[in-house]
Design a protein around this motif. Structure first.
Motif, PDB file in Angstrom:
ATOM      1  N   ILE A 137      -0.975  -0.363  -6.319  1.00  0.00           N
ATOM      2  CA  ILE A 137      -2.217   0.175  -6.115  1.00  0.00           C
ATOM      3  C   ILE A 137      -3.266  -0.248  -7.175  1.00  0.00           C
ATOM      4  N   THR A 181       6.126   2.790  -7.717  1.00  0.00           N
ATOM      5  CA  THR A 181       4.696   2.586  -7.738  1.00  0.00           C
ATOM      6  C   THR A 181       4.124   2.017  -9.028  1.00  0.00           C
ATOM      7  N   ASP A 214       4.151  -3.233  -0.939  1.00  0.00           N
ATOM      8  CA  ASP A 214       3.226  -2.514  -0.240  1.00  0.00           C
ATOM      9  C   ASP A 214       1.917  -2.564  -1.047  1.00  0.00           C
ATOM     10  N   THR A 246       6.238   8.861  -4.703  1.00  0.00           N
ATOM     11  CA  THR A 246       7.046   7.762  -5.403  1.00  0.00           C
ATOM     12  C   THR A 246       8.020   8.444  -6.379  1.00  0.00           C
ATOM     13  N   THR A 269      -5.198   8.758  -4.223  1.00  0.00           N
ATOM     14  CA  THR A 269      -6.214   7.745  -4.460  1.00  0.00           C
ATOM     15  C   THR A 269      -7.684   8.426  -4.005  1.00  0.00           C
ATOM     16  N   TRP A 285       0.398   9.324  -2.085  1.00  0.00           N
ATOM     17  CA  TRP A 285       1.392   8.202  -2.031  1.00  0.00           C
ATOM     18  C   TRP A 285       2.675   8.591  -2.915  1.00  0.00           C
ATOM     19  N   VAL A 344       6.971   5.677 -11.742  1.00  0.00           N
ATOM     20  CA  VAL A 344       5.466   4.915 -11.621  1.00  0.00           C
ATOM     21  C   VAL A 344       5.521   4.222 -12.885  1.00  0.00           C
ATOM     22  N   VAL A 392       8.696  -1.190  -3.796  1.00  0.00           N
ATOM     23  CA  VAL A 392       7.504  -1.301  -4.620  1.00  0.00           C
ATOM     24  C   VAL A 392       6.112  -1.015  -4.037  1.00  0.00           C
ATOM     25  N   ARG A 393       5.361  -0.408  -4.425  1.00  0.00           N
ATOM     26  CA  ARG A 393       4.058  -0.397  -4.069  1.00  0.00           C
ATOM     27  C   ARG A 393       2.892  -0.876  -5.327  1.00  0.00           C
TER      28      ARG A 393
END
Length: 324
Positions: free
Chosen positions: A27, A2, A74, A103, A95, A101, A106, A24-25
């Protein structure tokens, strides 16, 4: 993985994580990707990115978004990462909408954190925001044929003075001293124009009713004042930044920056920081160096998740890439 922060360094990190076969995400608290490139100065030219003699910030952001999009990350936008908690060997990010979320690793790539412009500090300043006064430039076209007063002595002030000079009726640059923080070449370029330098002066008062019509400038040495007519004030005297919730995650922080080692690891295992948000000896705050930090952090994270993986995956030209 993330990535917290969808600016240029975070976007390249997302691309490189995809290149390494990782899901991978991203934010980001903003509604659009690109970070400061899109939020603060989309029409400002960037000159220090390899491969681009010059490129508009918004166009650079578009290319970085397309590059990251090759691996379909994402996207979690318009949401702020508020909490980071350990979950076994992995991590959980929460969040501000209450979503969780999970993971394995990070990467914090939050730029300078949440930013707000530094204000002049004079009376009625807030009244004129959007009515002749702005902090930076979103659209150059609105300054066409305007008498522009650019406040500041750094790169942004000089860049905007130069960028607006061809379309504005006049340019005045107001700075509190005769020493500048901008690049020498940019300073010389502006000196070659007919822009007026108002040195050792500060804005003490803004005049107008529904729109800016002028200002009172005060000489910081003699304390004398004078009236200057203008219909646009562009303030570029910096931004105040805050790490927000990140400072409560148990990460070592010094002077509002995340402390990392030579591998961009924080004191928390599996948590990295890259780009402007992190600090180490010899740090250079450039997009060009930040993307290198992101690539290194991704590779270290890859070996943590998969100990059998190589640290260096080879050159991208040797890899099979997904189609555009």
């Amino acid at each position: 993985m993330t990535i917290i922060g969808g600016g240029p360094v975070g976007l390249f990190g997302a691309f490189y994580a995809g290149l390494r076969g990782m899901s991978v995400r991203i934010i980001d608290s903003l509604p659009d990707l690109g970070g400061q490139l899109t939020a603060l100065y989309p029409e400002k030219y960037v000159y220090d990115m390899p491969g681009f003699p010059e490129v508009l910030a918004k166009d650079l952001a578009d290319q970085l978004v397309k590059q990251a999009g090759r691996f379909a990350p994402d996207l979690v936008l318009s949401r702020t990462a508020t909490e980071l908690e350990k979950s076994g060997d992995d991590w959980v990010i929460k969040t501000d909408d209450g979503e969780i979320w999970p993971t394995k690793t990070v990467i914090i790539s939050a730029g300078a954190g949440a930013f707000s412009p530094t204000k002049i500090g004079c009376e009625r300043e807030g009244e004129f925001l959007g009515r002749g006064l702005s902090y930076g430039v979103r659209e150059k076209a609105i300054f066409a044929d305007k008498h522009c007063l650019v406040v500041g002595g750094g790169d942004s002030a000089f860049d905007w003075a130069l960028a607006l000079h061809p379309i504005a009726s006049s340019i005045k640059l107001v700075h509190r001293s005769d020493r500048f923080r901008a690049h020498e070449e940019t300073i010389e370029q502006l000196k070659q124009t007919d822009a007026e330098f108002c040195l050792w002066e500060t804005v003490k008062e803004i005049h107008g009713e529904d729109h800016v019509t002028g200002v009172t400038l005060e000489n910081s040495q003699s304390k004398e004042t004078r009236h200057v007519e203008c219909d646009a004030i562009i303030v570029n005297i910096g931004f105040k930044s805050s790490l927000g919730p990140i400072k409560d995650w148990g990460i070592n922080i010094e002077k509002n920056q995340v402390v990392v080692d030579h591998l961009y690891q924080t004191n928390l295992s599996g948590v990295f920081a890259v780009g402007d948000v992190c600090s180490f000896d010899g740090k250079l705050k450039l997009i060009a160096t930040g993307v290198g930090e992101a690539a290194t952090a991704v590779c270290i994270a890859k070996t943590m998740i998969d100990p059998a993986a190589k640290l260096f995956p080879g050159h991208s030209s040797d890899m099979e890439m997904p189609s555009h």
